[in-house]
Design a protein around this motif. Structure first.
Motif, mmCIF file in Angstrom:
data_model
loop_
_atom_site.group_PDB
_atom_site.id
_atom_site.type_symbol
_atom_site.label_atom_id
_atom_site.label_comp_id
_atom_site.label_asym_id
_atom_site.label_seq_id
_atom_site.Cartn_x
_atom_site.Cartn_y
_atom_site.Cartn_z
ATOM 1 N N ASN A 232 19.612 -7.793 -9.828
ATOM 2 C CA ASN A 232 18.978 -6.680 -9.137
ATOM 3 C C ASN A 232 18.002 -5.955 -10.047
ATOM 4 O O ASN A 232 16.968 -5.462 -9.605
ATOM 5 C CB ASN A 232 20.050 -5.710 -8.628
ATOM 6 N N THR B 29 11.957 -5.269 10.265
ATOM 7 C CA THR B 29 11.107 -6.353 9.784
ATOM 8 C C THR B 29 9.953 -6.611 10.744
ATOM 9 O O THR B 29 8.796 -6.756 10.324
ATOM 10 C CB THR B 29 11.930 -7.641 9.610
ATOM 11 N N THR C 202 7.528 -3.660 10.700
ATOM 12 C CA THR C 202 6.762 -3.666 9.455
ATOM 13 C C THR C 202 5.693 -4.751 9.482
ATOM 14 O O THR C 202 4.574 -4.549 8.993
ATOM 15 C CB THR C 202 7.706 -3.875 8.256
ATOM 16 N N GLN D 229 10.463 -11.780 2.609
ATOM 17 C CA GLN D 229 9.971 -10.907 1.544
ATOM 18 C C GLN D 229 8.715 -11.479 0.902
ATOM 19 O O GLN D 229 7.747 -10.747 0.648
ATOM 20 C CB GLN D 229 11.049 -10.718 0.479
ATOM 21 N N LEU E 238 7.449 -1.875 1.993
ATOM 22 C CA LEU E 238 8.639 -1.782 2.836
ATOM 23 C C LEU E 238 9.221 -3.154 3.115
ATOM 24 O O LEU E 238 10.437 -3.310 3.260
ATOM 25 C CB LEU E 238 8.287 -1.072 4.152
ATOM 26 N N GLN F 93 9.622 -5.456 1.126
ATOM 27 C CA GLN F 93 10.428 -5.934 -0.003
ATOM 28 C C GLN F 93 11.818 -5.341 -0.023
ATOM 29 O O GLN F 93 12.663 -5.754 -0.813
ATOM 30 C CB GLN F 93 9.717 -5.597 -1.326
ATOM 31 N N VAL F 94 12.073 -4.347 0.827
ATOM 32 C CA VAL F 94 13.385 -3.716 0.882
ATOM 33 C C VAL F 94 14.342 -4.647 1.601
ATOM 34 O O VAL F 94 14.028 -5.172 2.670
ATOM 35 C CB VAL F 94 13.313 -2.356 1.604
#
Length: 308
Positions: free
Chosen positions: A4, A122, A125, A240, A281, A283-284
């Motif tokens: 992470n 998703t 976005t 992503q 966003l 990538q979250v």
């Protein structure tokens, strides 16, 4: 925990690929021979693929001969000619606008092929990213060419399918992203060669400026960029990675403003902010997001089938 912690660095390195691709238009118009897009595609893919192949010194084995050829066709061999065809036949940045729906294509394909159900966030976005790119690159309206639109959709579908299949198949044991990139670039470049010869004829004479431009495209813009891209696909989700795609037209707009004297209107600046925000966003992680029910996924799949 370590994974992470390294995640932002991984995303940033993967983002260098579409940022690099955003320089392609400026390099092509300022350094390369005019009206030779297929030859440019060959010079981008084949030398880069052969160089990486020499560095990796690994050839496909067994079923991976077919898989590598298919991925090379989807990500390079079919994508490049279709992209160039759409750019020549569509007005302004329409090809980039159609390409910006890539995250939505990948979200649907990931649900079908990877079992990765998209969240409502998703999809919203992805729509925001496409809208932002539209505000940046779409100029005065012009007559839309049906062949150009179909080519742009096919290019987006080709790259999206290649991205998802790359994620689905992974890599053979003991094979790194360098070798996988080499296989795809070489296969894709070889597929473009006969098309380029048939459509454009013999290669043009090159001056020093053109040689420098092709060296940049082959090395930084293709060999390094695609290695980072496929490396990112192996470690991030397909959705992503594809949400980083809008960085390409945004970079092209910034280069046009900074280096080519092109102006940016307030609407374009607003579109850049919207598209960049959607990229961030995207990538979250999906944790906590509301996933679409199966019936909604079937509607997405049906819509993709109609677009094909």
């Amino acid at each position: 925990m370590a994974a992470n912690a390294n995640r932002p660095a991984l995303i940033a390195l993967t983002a260098l690929a579409p940022i690099s691709w955003g320089s392609t238009y400026a390099v092509t118009t300022e350094f390369l021979p005019a009206d030779r897009p297929l030859f440019t595609g060959v010079m981008r893919a084949l030398p880069a693929g052969l160089l990486l192949l020499a560095l990796a010194r690994v050839l496909p084995r067994g079923a991976w001969w077919v898989k590598a050829a298919l991925l090379g066709a989807l990500n390079i061999g079919a994508f490049f000619p279709l992209l160039f065809l759409s750019a020549y036949r569509l007005p302004g940045g329409m090809a980039a606008v159609v390409g910006s729906v890539g995250p939505l294509f990948v979200a649907g394909l990931a649900a079908l092929l990877l079992g990765d159900r998209p969240t409502l966030r998703t999809l919203l976005t992805g729509i925001a990213a496409a809208l932002g790119v539209s505000l940046v690159v779409l100029q005065a309206a012009g007559a839309l060419d049906a062949v150009g639109v179909l080519a742009a959709l096919a290019a987006t579908a080709s790259m999206s399918t290649g991205t998802v299949l790359t994620k689905r198949w992974g890599r053979p044991d003991g094979v790194g992203p360098l070798a996988l990139t080499a296989w795809q670039l070489t296969a894709g470049g070889l597929l473009i060669v006969p098309v380029a010869l048939l459509v454009e004829g013999a290669p043009p004479a090159l001056d020093g400026r053109a040689v420098g431009g092709y060296l940049y495209l082959a090395l930084a813009n293709t060999a390094v960029a695609y290695w980072l891209w496929f490396r990112g696909i192996g470690r991030l989700s397909a959705t992503q990675v594809t949400f980083l795609g809008p960085l390409s037209p945004l970079t092209a707009a910034v280069i046009g403003w900074a280096a080519l004297g092109q102006s940016l209107t307030p609407v374009q600046v607003a579109g850049m902010v919207l598209a960049f925000g959607a990229t961030v966003l995207g990538q979250v992680g999906p944790r906590g997001g509301r996933r679409l029910p199966p019936e909604a996924l079937r509607e997405v799949a049906a819509g993709l089938g109609e677009q094909r």
